[in-house]
Design a protein around this motif. Structure first.
Motif, mmCIF file in Angstrom:
data_model
loop_
_atom_site.group_PDB
_atom_site.id
_atom_site.type_symbol
_atom_site.label_atom_id
_atom_site.label_comp_id
_atom_site.label_asym_id
_atom_site.label_seq_id
_atom_site.Cartn_x
_atom_site.Cartn_y
_atom_site.Cartn_z
ATOM 1 N N LEU B 17 -7.632 3.035 3.587
ATOM 2 C CA LEU B 17 -6.212 3.343 3.894
ATOM 3 C C LEU B 17 -5.436 2.054 4.148
ATOM 4 O O LEU B 17 -4.290 1.905 3.710
ATOM 5 C CB LEU B 17 -6.113 4.261 5.112
ATOM 6 C CG LEU B 17 -6.489 5.729 4.882
ATOM 7 C CD1 LEU B 17 -6.440 6.496 6.193
ATOM 8 C CD2 LEU B 17 -5.558 6.382 3.862
ATOM 9 N N PHE B 18 -6.072 1.116 4.855
ATOM 10 C CA PHE B 18 -5.423 -0.170 5.140
ATOM 11 C C PHE B 18 -5.034 -0.864 3.830
ATOM 12 O O PHE B 18 -3.896 -1.323 3.671
ATOM 13 C CB PHE B 18 -6.369 -1.069 5.951
ATOM 14 C CG PHE B 18 -6.061 -2.532 5.856
ATOM 15 C CD1 PHE B 18 -4.925 -3.058 6.457
ATOM 16 C CD2 PHE B 18 -6.886 -3.395 5.145
ATOM 17 C CE1 PHE B 18 -4.628 -4.416 6.354
ATOM 18 C CE2 PHE B 18 -6.602 -4.747 5.030
ATOM 19 C CZ PHE B 18 -5.464 -5.253 5.639
ATOM 20 N N LEU B 19 -5.972 -0.905 2.884
ATOM 21 C CA LEU B 19 -5.697 -1.603 1.617
ATOM 22 C C LEU B 19 -4.584 -0.895 0.835
ATOM 23 O O LEU B 19 -3.696 -1.550 0.276
ATOM 24 C CB LEU B 19 -6.973 -1.697 0.775
ATOM 25 C CG LEU B 19 -8.052 -2.621 1.349
ATOM 26 C CD1 LEU B 19 -9.317 -2.559 0.512
ATOM 27 C CD2 LEU B 19 -7.544 -4.065 1.432
ATOM 28 N N ILE B 20 -4.634 0.439 0.816
ATOM 29 C CA ILE B 20 -3.601 1.186 0.085
ATOM 30 C C ILE B 20 -2.227 0.909 0.693
ATOM 31 O O ILE B 20 -1.255 0.620 -0.006
ATOM 32 C CB ILE B 20 -3.902 2.711 0.125
ATOM 33 C CG1 ILE B 20 -5.150 3.013 -0.714
ATOM 34 C CG2 ILE B 20 -2.711 3.523 -0.385
ATOM 35 C CD1 ILE B 20 -5.668 4.439 -0.560
ATOM 36 N N VAL B 21 -2.169 0.978 2.022
ATOM 37 C CA VAL B 21 -0.870 0.795 2.680
ATOM 38 C C VAL B 21 -0.378 -0.654 2.539
ATOM 39 O O VAL B 21 0.820 -0.907 2.367
ATOM 40 C CB VAL B 21 -0.957 1.230 4.168
ATOM 41 C CG1 VAL B 21 0.331 0.910 4.897
ATOM 42 C CG2 VAL B 21 -1.238 2.723 4.257
ATOM 43 N N LEU B 22 -1.326 -1.601 2.558
ATOM 44 C CA LEU B 22 -0.939 -3.003 2.374
ATOM 45 C C LEU B 22 -0.316 -3.206 0.982
ATOM 46 O O LEU B 22 0.695 -3.912 0.842
ATOM 47 C CB LEU B 22 -2.162 -3.917 2.547
ATOM 48 C CG LEU B 22 -1.888 -5.425 2.520
ATOM 49 C CD1 LEU B 22 -1.021 -5.856 3.697
ATOM 50 C CD2 LEU B 22 -3.198 -6.220 2.536
ATOM 51 N N VAL B 23 -0.910 -2.571 -0.020
ATOM 52 C CA VAL B 23 -0.359 -2.674 -1.381
ATOM 53 C C VAL B 23 1.026 -2.018 -1.432
ATOM 54 O O VAL B 23 1.967 -2.571 -2.020
ATOM 55 C CB VAL B 23 -1.329 -2.026 -2.410
ATOM 56 C CG1 VAL B 23 -0.663 -1.881 -3.764
ATOM 57 C CG2 VAL B 23 -2.596 -2.861 -2.525
ATOM 58 N N LEU B 24 1.152 -0.848 -0.786
ATOM 59 C CA LEU B 24 2.464 -0.172 -0.772
ATOM 60 C C LEU B 24 3.506 -1.042 -0.053
ATOM 61 O O LEU B 24 4.656 -1.129 -0.472
ATOM 62 C CB LEU B 24 2.351 1.192 -0.088
ATOM 63 C CG LEU B 24 1.542 2.245 -0.854
ATOM 64 C CD1 LEU B 24 1.421 3.531 -0.037
ATOM 65 C CD2 LEU B 24 2.198 2.555 -2.203
ATOM 66 N N GLN B 25 3.081 -1.693 1.041
ATOM 67 C CA GLN B 25 4.002 -2.592 1.747
ATOM 68 C C GLN B 25 4.439 -3.722 0.821
ATOM 69 O O GLN B 25 5.618 -4.095 0.795
ATOM 70 C CB GLN B 25 3.321 -3.185 2.992
ATOM 71 C CG GLN B 25 4.253 -4.099 3.777
ATOM 72 C CD GLN B 25 3.544 -4.969 4.809
ATOM 73 O OE1 GLN B 25 2.416 -4.704 5.194
ATOM 74 N NE2 GLN B 25 4.216 -6.010 5.260
ATOM 75 N N ALA B 26 3.474 -4.255 0.063
ATOM 76 C CA ALA B 26 3.794 -5.361 -0.854
ATOM 77 C C ALA B 26 4.776 -4.897 -1.932
ATOM 78 O O ALA B 26 5.718 -5.627 -2.278
ATOM 79 C CB ALA B 26 2.513 -5.894 -1.485
ATOM 80 N N ILE B 27 4.581 -3.675 -2.440
ATOM 81 C CA ILE B 27 5.456 -3.165 -3.504
ATOM 82 C C ILE B 27 6.879 -2.975 -2.967
ATOM 83 O O ILE B 27 7.860 -3.411 -3.578
ATOM 84 C CB ILE B 27 4.897 -1.836 -4.077
ATOM 85 C CG1 ILE B 27 3.597 -2.117 -4.848
ATOM 86 C CG2 ILE B 27 5.921 -1.151 -4.979
ATOM 87 C CD1 ILE B 27 2.812 -0.866 -5.223
ATOM 88 N N SER B 28 6.981 -2.338 -1.790
ATOM 89 C CA SER B 28 8.329 -2.107 -1.250
ATOM 90 C C SER B 28 8.967 -3.421 -0.796
ATOM 91 O O SER B 28 10.176 -3.635 -0.984
ATOM 92 C CB SER B 28 8.291 -1.094 -0.098
ATOM 93 O OG SER B 28 7.447 -1.562 0.916
ATOM 94 N N GLY B 29 8.148 -4.315 -0.241
ATOM 95 C CA GLY B 29 8.673 -5.619 0.176
ATOM 96 C C GLY B 29 9.173 -6.431 -1.008
ATOM 97 O O GLY B 29 10.212 -7.099 -0.924
ATOM 98 N N HIS B 30 8.438 -6.349 -2.115
ATOM 99 C CA HIS B 30 8.828 -7.053 -3.343
ATOM 100 C C HIS B 30 10.186 -6.544 -3.830
ATOM 101 O O HIS B 30 11.073 -7.333 -4.190
ATOM 102 C CB HIS B 30 7.738 -6.820 -4.401
ATOM 103 C CG HIS B 30 8.008 -7.478 -5.715
ATOM 104 N ND1 HIS B 30 7.850 -6.832 -6.913
ATOM 105 C CD2 HIS B 30 8.450 -8.721 -6.022
ATOM 106 C CE1 HIS B 30 8.161 -7.653 -7.898
ATOM 107 N NE2 HIS B 30 8.525 -8.800 -7.397
#
Lengths: 126, 224
Positions: B17-30
């Motif tokens: 879950l941590f990795l999935i959410v980190l990727v989602l954070q990166a996508i929205s942050g980008h």
């Protein structure tokens, strides 16, 4: 303690590489040199699009940029680079640049410090 | 393999879950970063460039430091502080470091105890405090990372506003650094206080973080 973060930054390779710093200061000096050489077209090519548009609001940019009383290119005193933005301090001028697909472009030039407030710049974007 | 997954499901699920959410954070942050780029009249940056930027770094580190601070304080203070009726708390009379017998150290260590619990000196001290120490060190490391990435991200903003960049030590006195830090700390402390209080009266059947459903509200240090 203050030295530690700088050391960590260096170890992590996070500090800007000298080649990037040279590219930034080179772009700033080239723009001022073009103005000094009365090559307005080259000078405008080295401006960020919004800055070139602002300079060329009344007269064409290549003509208008030569009338902005920008100082000639002097020795580079310092270059700061963070992400997509950079500042080049010359002996008698400060310039702000941003990174575009085709390299570093001057966003603001002929800038004078106003302390905590944004620099007052003869040339800048809208 | 199946057994391994079952026996480690808590760590595995939270890790994934941590990795999935980190990727989602990166996508929205980008996406957000590129919105700002457009506002500044600059071209968008690539995803790779964004995830290696100071902007992404400070957003990640500021949350990490506060989470590890929360667990560091929680691990440390629950040795000494109690909450009547809470399964998060030890029994009321057990506040403190407890006896060697209770802690199964030295002569009271059994055959399954870690080796360092049996020996004396600094090794036993290290094992006895290892959880708090590791949480504390990760907290300090993340906070330092936040400050380093933070000053770079702050300076990028400064330059975009045609203002001078500042040094790391000056950044530590900036409201921006403390706002990023304290807004995370307050939410972590609220979550811990809420958990300690709510778990007195509320239950989650089967959860190790809850008392058994039928346990008395006054029962302290009882986990389901």
């Amino acid at each position: 303690m203050i030295v530690l973060p700088a050391a960590l930054l260096t170890l992590a390779g996070c500090g800007p590489a000298q080649s990037r710093l040279d590219a930034v200061s080179g772009a700033a000096v080239r723009m001022l040199q073009a103005v000094a050489d009365h090559d307005g077209s080259l000078a405008c090519d080295l401006l960020a699009p919004e800055t070139a548009a602002e300079v060329g609001k009344d007269d064409p940019c290549p003509k208008a940029i030569l009338d902005e009383n920008l100082p000639g290119p002097a020795a580079v005193v310092g270059t700061e680079l963070y992400g997509q933005w950079a500042q080049v301090r010359l002996a008698d001028d400060t310039l702000f640049l941003a990174h575009f697909g085709d390299g570093w472009k001057v966003v603001a030039a002929g800038c004078t410090s106003r302390g905590e407030r944004p620099y007052d710049c003869r040339v800048k974007g809208g | 393999m199946r057994r391994f997954v079952k026996e480690n499901s808590l760590t595995l699920v939270f890790g994934v879950l941590f990795l999935i959410v980190l990727v989602l954070q990166a996508i929205s942050g980008h996406a957000g970063y590129n919105q700002q780029q457009l506002t500044d009249g600059l071209p968008p940056v690539s995803f790779g460039r964004y995830v290696t930027s100071a902007s992404f770094g400070v957003d990640v580190a500021e949350n990490w430091q506060s989470e590890y601070l929360q667990f560091f304080l929680y691990v440390l203070l629950t040795a000494w502080l109690v909450q009547k009726g809470s399964p998060e708390s030890k029994s009321l009379g057990e506040a403190g470091l407890e006896s060697d017998q209770d802690q199964k150290v030295g002569p009271y260590a059994d055959e399954n105890s870690p080796k360092w619990a049996r020996v004396g000196g600094p090794r036993r001290w290290l094992l006895s405090n290892s959880l708090g120490l590791v949480m504390g060190l990760i907290f300090l490391g993340s906070w330092l990372a936040q400050s380093i990435a933070g000053v770079a991200a702050y300076n990028e903003q400064q330059l975009s506003r045609l203002q001078d960049p500042i040094g790391w030590s000056k950044y530590l006195a900036e409201p921006e650094f403390w706002n990023r830090t304290l807004q995370n700390w307050q939410s972590e402390l609220l979550a811990v206080a809420s958990m300690a209080i709510f778990s007195i009266y509320l239950r989650q059947r089967g959860s190790s973080q809850s008392k058994p459903v039928g346990a008395a509200h006054t029962a302290t240090g009882v986990e389901g």
